[in-house]
Write an enzyme that holds these catalytic residues in place. Structure first.
Site, PDB file in Angstrom:
ATOM      1  N   HIS A 349       4.251   4.976  -2.420  1.00 56.36           N
ATOM      2  CA  HIS A 349       4.315   3.516  -2.401  1.00 56.36           C
ATOM      3  C   HIS A 349       5.278   3.033  -3.495  1.00 56.36           C
ATOM      4  O   HIS A 349       5.130   3.384  -4.670  1.00 56.36           O
ATOM      5  CB  HIS A 349       2.933   2.892  -2.574  1.00 56.36           C
ATOM      6  CG  HIS A 349       2.978   1.419  -2.255  1.00 56.36           C
ATOM      7  ND1 HIS A 349       2.826   0.936  -0.972  1.00 56.36           N
ATOM      8  CD2 HIS A 349       3.240   0.351  -3.039  1.00 56.36           C
ATOM      9  CE1 HIS A 349       2.980  -0.377  -0.991  1.00 56.36           C
ATOM     10  NE2 HIS A 349       3.226  -0.758  -2.225  1.00 56.36           N
ATOM     11  N   ALA A 350       6.255   2.232  -3.102  1.00 56.64           N
ATOM     12  CA  ALA A 350       7.341   1.859  -4.013  1.00 56.64           C
ATOM     13  C   ALA A 350       6.833   1.103  -5.242  1.00 56.64           C
ATOM     14  O   ALA A 350       5.935   0.272  -5.142  1.00 56.64           O
ATOM     15  CB  ALA A 350       8.364   0.995  -3.271  1.00 56.64           C
ATOM     16  N   HIS A 379      13.703  -5.713  -3.678  1.00 57.88           N
ATOM     17  CA  HIS A 379      12.404  -6.140  -4.214  1.00 57.88           C
ATOM     18  C   HIS A 379      12.112  -5.408  -5.537  1.00 57.88           C
ATOM     19  O   HIS A 379      11.784  -6.036  -6.547  1.00 57.88           O
ATOM     20  CB  HIS A 379      11.312  -5.846  -3.177  1.00 57.88           C
ATOM     21  CG  HIS A 379       9.926  -6.118  -3.670  1.00 57.88           C
ATOM     22  ND1 HIS A 379       9.242  -7.273  -3.387  1.00 57.88           N
ATOM     23  CD2 HIS A 379       9.083  -5.391  -4.451  1.00 57.88           C
ATOM     24  CE1 HIS A 379       8.058  -7.247  -3.972  1.00 57.88           C
ATOM     25  NE2 HIS A 379       7.928  -6.114  -4.615  1.00 57.88           N
ATOM     26  N   GLU A 380      12.247  -4.106  -5.514  1.00 56.48           N
ATOM     27  CA  GLU A 380      11.928  -3.313  -6.713  1.00 56.48           C
ATOM     28  C   GLU A 380      12.885  -3.631  -7.862  1.00 56.48           C
ATOM     29  O   GLU A 380      12.466  -3.760  -9.013  1.00 56.48           O
ATOM     30  CB  GLU A 380      11.970  -1.810  -6.394  1.00 56.48           C
ATOM     31  CG  GLU A 380      10.918  -1.361  -5.382  1.00 56.48           C
ATOM     32  CD  GLU A 380       9.503  -1.787  -5.752  1.00 56.48           C
ATOM     33  OE1 GLU A 380       9.191  -1.875  -6.953  1.00 56.48           O
ATOM     34  OE2 GLU A 380       8.701  -2.055  -4.842  1.00 56.48           O
ATOM     35  N   HIS A 383      11.983  -6.550  -9.902  1.00 55.69           N
ATOM     36  CA  HIS A 383      11.033  -6.257 -10.990  1.00 55.69           C
ATOM     37  C   HIS A 383      11.787  -5.751 -12.222  1.00 55.69           C
ATOM     38  O   HIS A 383      11.541  -6.172 -13.343  1.00 55.69           O
ATOM     39  CB  HIS A 383      10.039  -5.169 -10.561  1.00 55.69           C
ATOM     40  CG  HIS A 383       9.034  -5.608  -9.533  1.00 55.69           C
ATOM     41  ND1 HIS A 383       8.282  -6.739  -9.658  1.00 55.69           N
ATOM     42  CD2 HIS A 383       8.626  -5.022  -8.377  1.00 55.69           C
ATOM     43  CE1 HIS A 383       7.444  -6.840  -8.616  1.00 55.69           C
ATOM     44  NE2 HIS A 383       7.650  -5.814  -7.821  1.00 55.69           N
ATOM     45  N   GLU A 407       6.770 -10.639  -8.026  1.00 58.38           N
ATOM     46  CA  GLU A 407       6.987 -10.149  -6.661  1.00 58.38           C
ATOM     47  C   GLU A 407       8.073 -10.929  -5.930  1.00 58.38           C
ATOM     48  O   GLU A 407       8.608 -10.461  -4.927  1.00 58.38           O
ATOM     49  CB  GLU A 407       5.677 -10.214  -5.870  1.00 58.38           C
ATOM     50  CG  GLU A 407       4.548  -9.381  -6.440  1.00 58.38           C
ATOM     51  CD  GLU A 407       4.897  -7.913  -6.620  1.00 58.38           C
ATOM     52  OE1 GLU A 407       5.813  -7.423  -5.925  1.00 58.38           O
ATOM     53  OE2 GLU A 407       4.274  -7.258  -7.479  1.00 58.38           O
ATOM     54  N   HIS A 507      -2.942  -0.950  -1.825  1.00 53.86           N
ATOM     55  CA  HIS A 507      -3.346  -1.778  -2.971  1.00 53.86           C
ATOM     56  C   HIS A 507      -4.850  -1.788  -3.215  1.00 53.86           C
ATOM     57  O   HIS A 507      -5.281  -2.197  -4.283  1.00 53.86           O
ATOM     58  CB  HIS A 507      -2.816  -3.199  -2.786  1.00 53.86           C
ATOM     59  CG  HIS A 507      -1.313  -3.224  -2.645  1.00 53.86           C
ATOM     60  ND1 HIS A 507      -0.662  -2.730  -1.533  1.00 53.86           N
ATOM     61  CD2 HIS A 507      -0.345  -3.650  -3.482  1.00 53.86           C
ATOM     62  CE1 HIS A 507       0.643  -2.851  -1.683  1.00 53.86           C
ATOM     63  NE2 HIS A 507       0.868  -3.408  -2.846  1.00 53.86           N
ATOM     64  N   TYR A 517       1.457 -11.335  -3.600  1.00 47.41           N
ATOM     65  CA  TYR A 517       2.467 -11.214  -2.535  1.00 47.41           C
ATOM     66  C   TYR A 517       2.479 -12.448  -1.635  1.00 47.41           C
ATOM     67  O   TYR A 517       3.515 -12.813  -1.087  1.00 47.41           O
ATOM     68  CB  TYR A 517       2.237  -9.953  -1.701  1.00 47.41           C
ATOM     69  CG  TYR A 517       2.270  -8.692  -2.516  1.00 47.41           C
ATOM     70  CD1 TYR A 517       3.473  -8.219  -3.040  1.00 47.41           C
ATOM     71  CD2 TYR A 517       1.110  -7.976  -2.790  1.00 47.41           C
ATOM     72  CE1 TYR A 517       3.516  -7.056  -3.806  1.00 47.41           C
ATOM     73  CE2 TYR A 517       1.140  -6.819  -3.549  1.00 47.41           C
ATOM     74  CZ  TYR A 517       2.341  -6.365  -4.053  1.00 47.41           C
ATOM     75  OH  TYR A 517       2.385  -5.222  -4.806  1.00 47.41           O
TER      76      TYR A 517
HETATM   77  O1  X8Z Z   1       3.628  -3.328  -2.527  1.00 46.93           O
HETATM   78  C1  X8Z Z   1       4.671  -3.913  -2.341  1.00 46.93           C
HETATM   79  C2  X8Z Z   1       5.928  -3.501  -3.090  1.00 46.93           C
HETATM   80  C3  X8Z Z   1       5.628  -2.943  -4.434  1.00 46.93           C
HETATM   81  S1  X8Z Z   1       5.139  -4.133  -5.579  1.00 46.93           S
HETATM   82  C4  X8Z Z   1       6.656  -2.441  -2.306  1.00 46.93           C
HETATM   83  N1  X8Z Z   1       4.734  -4.897  -1.402  1.00 46.93           N
HETATM   84  C5  X8Z Z   1       3.574  -5.294  -0.611  1.00 46.93           C
HETATM   85  C6  X8Z Z   1       3.169  -4.217   0.373  1.00 46.93           C
HETATM   86  O2  X8Z Z   1       3.908  -3.251   0.549  1.00 46.93           O
HETATM   87  O3  X8Z Z   1       2.103  -4.338   0.979  1.00 46.93           O
HETATM   88  C7  X8Z Z   1       5.905  -5.701  -1.083  1.00 46.93           C
HETATM   89  C8  X8Z Z   1       5.488  -6.580   0.054  1.00 46.93           C
HETATM   90  C9  X8Z Z   1       3.999  -6.537   0.113  1.00 46.93           C
HETATM   91 ZN    ZN Z   2       6.572  -5.558  -6.043  1.00 38.67          ZN
END
Ligand code: X8Z
Ligand code: ZN
Length: 608
Positions: A349-350, A379-380, A383, A407, A507, A517
């Protein structure tokens, strides 16, 4: 800090139950004498130095765990977390000693922030703290190394399963893959329930009703007022979501038949081209407005050129430098993990990291050559550029204005990936004419508008779990009630309480709050509007790219540099001129699509 676990470096974890001596918090000044403002200043500064030190240690342990999951790295990360949590809890409690002391506004803000650095607060009992830390670490590792194995023995990881669910249109395959992945989360249930109990005990020790109330306390307003704010924003954008839902469901019914997608009912969650039905961009060809195709696919273009992970990341960096930001440090390229290693388990997960609160910026991602990851890289990097911009703030201000801002930054930049921009950087030759705008808007809506209710519901579930409104025996029922209510989706097969479907989303086992988000989805359109205005844009917002615009860059930098030093409305004002989060910018952006959707939906029964 990593934008994954706690959402901010302030909230990080730290080093070793064996290192009990580390737990001695700076001695309270002058024993029991009433503390003075000068004592408060010394206390805050000592706490900041100490927390920074422990955060850095924890970051390193976490980085190694996340990029090389083993029994040992998991323990080392958990131990690091344990020390940081214990010290943070001590400081948070000690801060209460200064509640009655007259402090200048800056010191008062830092004192208050000191009570809010944690995502999971631990009970004072060291055994419980250790247990909580281990549970949190192991839940994340369990999620990240999960595989779905078929009777024949073939095992698939999340990346492989995601490829299938994104590409296949065979309902049997989709059901198999969906169920396979969701079933991997069953093992998390008992640990998650225990984690909820322990974290709540920690939150109550700090004076919060429960962990959910602690999370909602981080927005410069009362926790209840924040919950109402989320409802308000959701209601602003809900009509747009409902229109998209109605059209997409109608097309899915045409594709799969009434038995699979019954009209008037929630959409089965395995058919939306994404494991969590959180973005629907893979359905574009099924739902696109006729004769409005923009004529290119970013995924196709990147693949044709064999664009690798480094080059994908360079595109993102070049966007930021075009705005006037300094390039990423050499160590970013040396230390980041950009692709999935073949020989070990990692957290795919990024996430974005700033290991030392100075220049040791990194991302950790399993990049694939496609449009989704192209956007996620922006997105990354958002941050990372935020982290670098606020690095000169005092430790307790080294975070975004609120977590939604962190975010939103990279996503705001990614809104500037317009056809005009792609032409400027040589990826396409011809910019599609305005008759293709509906196609462009539909593509984006499938990503951003489809996401909105998902962005709300995850923490609606967790808030109710933490408050006890959803007890452990009803985790799954509560989850699907909320998915039905907000997203209008349903499980493709009956899911009982032996399953733990929330655990199939990163998450939840990763304990990253999720409302951020949703806020980001709203904020990015406000920020984009503000920056486009600064750039002198005249045309429609969805054709505006701030690429290369130094004035927009200066505006953005001014907001990022503030970090958490001021209440978030002031940061928002710095870019947009407004102090309110507001869904109007998003609604206006998609207004032409809404008109088209409403036309399509005439005569259809919408809703569920
Ligand atoms: O978790 C993330 C990022 C890392 S902060 C990749 N996002 C959420 C997800 O993947 O569920 C970005 C969009 C929503
Ligand atoms: Zn993020």
């Amino acid at each position: 800090m990593t934008y994954r676990l706690s959402g901010s470096r302030r909230a990080l974890l730290a080093a070793g139950s064996a290192l009990a001596f580390l737990l001695t918090v700076a001695a309270a000044p002058a024993a029991q004498a009433a503390p003075t403002a000068a004592d408060a200043k010394t206390f805050i500064e000592t706490a900041e130095t100490r927390l920074l030190e422990l955060s850095i240690q924890a970051e390193r342990a976490l980085w190694v765990q996340s990029t090389f999951i083993t029994h040992d790295t998991e323990l080392l990360a958990a131990e690091a977390n344990e020390v940081l949590t214990a010290v943070s809890v001590e400081y948070a409690k000690e801060a209460a000693r200064y509640d009655q002391v007259q402090l200048d506004p800056d010191l008062r803000r830092r004192m208050d922030l000191l009570k809010q650095t944690l995502t999971l607060a631990a009970p004072a009992d060291p055994a419980k703290n250790a247990e909580l830390s281990r549970l949190a670490t192991s839940l994340e590792s369990t999620y990240s190394s999960a595989k779905s194995c078929r009777p024949g023995g073939e095992c698939l990881d999340l990346e492989q399963l995601s490829d299938l669910i994104e590409q296949s249109r065979d309902p049997k395959v989709l059901l198999d893959v969906w169920t396979g992945w969701h079933d991997t989360a069953k093992v998390q249930r008992a640990d998650y329930a225990r984690l909820v109990t322990l974290a709540n005990e920690g939150a109550r020790d700090l004076g919060y009703k429960d962990t959910g109330a602690m999370w909602r306390a981080k927005y410069d307003m009362e926790p209840d007022a924040f919950a109402r704010e989320v409802d308000r924003l959701w209601l602003q954008v809900k009509p747009l979501y409902d229109a998209l839902h109605c059209h997409v469901r109608a097309r899915l019914t045409e594709t799969y038949g009434k038995d699979v997608v019954p009209p008037g009912e929630p959409i089965p969650a395995h058919l939306l081209g994404n494991m969590w039905a959180q973005s629907w961009d893979n359905l574009y060809d099924l739902v696109a407005p006729p004769a409005a195709d923009p004529g290119y696919s970013l995924t196709g273009l990147l693949k044709e050129r064999n664009t690798d992970a480094v080059e994908m990341t360079r595109y993102g960096e070049r966007f930021f430098t075009s705005l006037g930001f300094a390039p990423l440090p050499a160590t970013f390229w040396e230390r980041s993990m950009l692709t999935k290693p073949r020989d070990r388990e990692v957290v795919c997960h990024a996430s974005a990291w700033d290991i030392d609160a100075q220049d040791d910026l990194r991302i950790k991602m399993c990049i694939q050559t496609n449009e989704e990851d192209f956007r996620t890289i922006h997105h990354e990097l958002g941050h990372n550029f935020y982290q670098r911009a606020y690095k000169n703030q005092p430790f307790l201000y080294q975070d975004s204005a609120n977590d939604g801002f962190h975010e939103a930054v990279g996503d705001t930049i990614a809104l500037s990936i317009t056809p005009e921009y792609l032409q400027q950087i040589g990826l396409i030759q011809q910019v599609p004419d305005p008759s293709k705008d509906l196609g462009l808007l539909m593509r984006q809506a499938l990503d951003k508008v489809a996401f909105l209710p998902f962005g709300v519901m995850i923490d609606q579930w967790r808030w109710q779990v933490f408050s006890g409104q959803i007890p452990a025996e009803r985790y799954n029922q509560g989850w699907w009630d909320l998915r039905r209510k907000y997203q209008g989706v349903q499980p493709p097969v009956a899911r009982g309480e032996d399953a733990f479907d929330p655990g199939a989303k990163y998450h939840v086992p990763g304990n990253t709050p999720y409302t951020r988000y949703f806020l980001a989805a709203i904020l990015q359109y406000q920020l984009h509007e503000g920056l486009c205005k600064a750039a002198g844009n005249q045309g429609p917002l969805h054709r505006c790219s701030i690429y290369g615009n130094k004035e927009a860059g200066r505006r953005l930098q001014a907001m990022l540099e503030m970090g958490l030093s001021r209440p978030w409305p002031e940061a928002l004002e710095a870019v947009t001129g407004s102090k309110q989060m507001d869904g109007t910018a998003l609604v206006n952006y998609f207004a032409p699509l809404k008109v088209w959707l409403d036309g399509q939906n005439k005569g259809r029964t919408c809703g569920w």
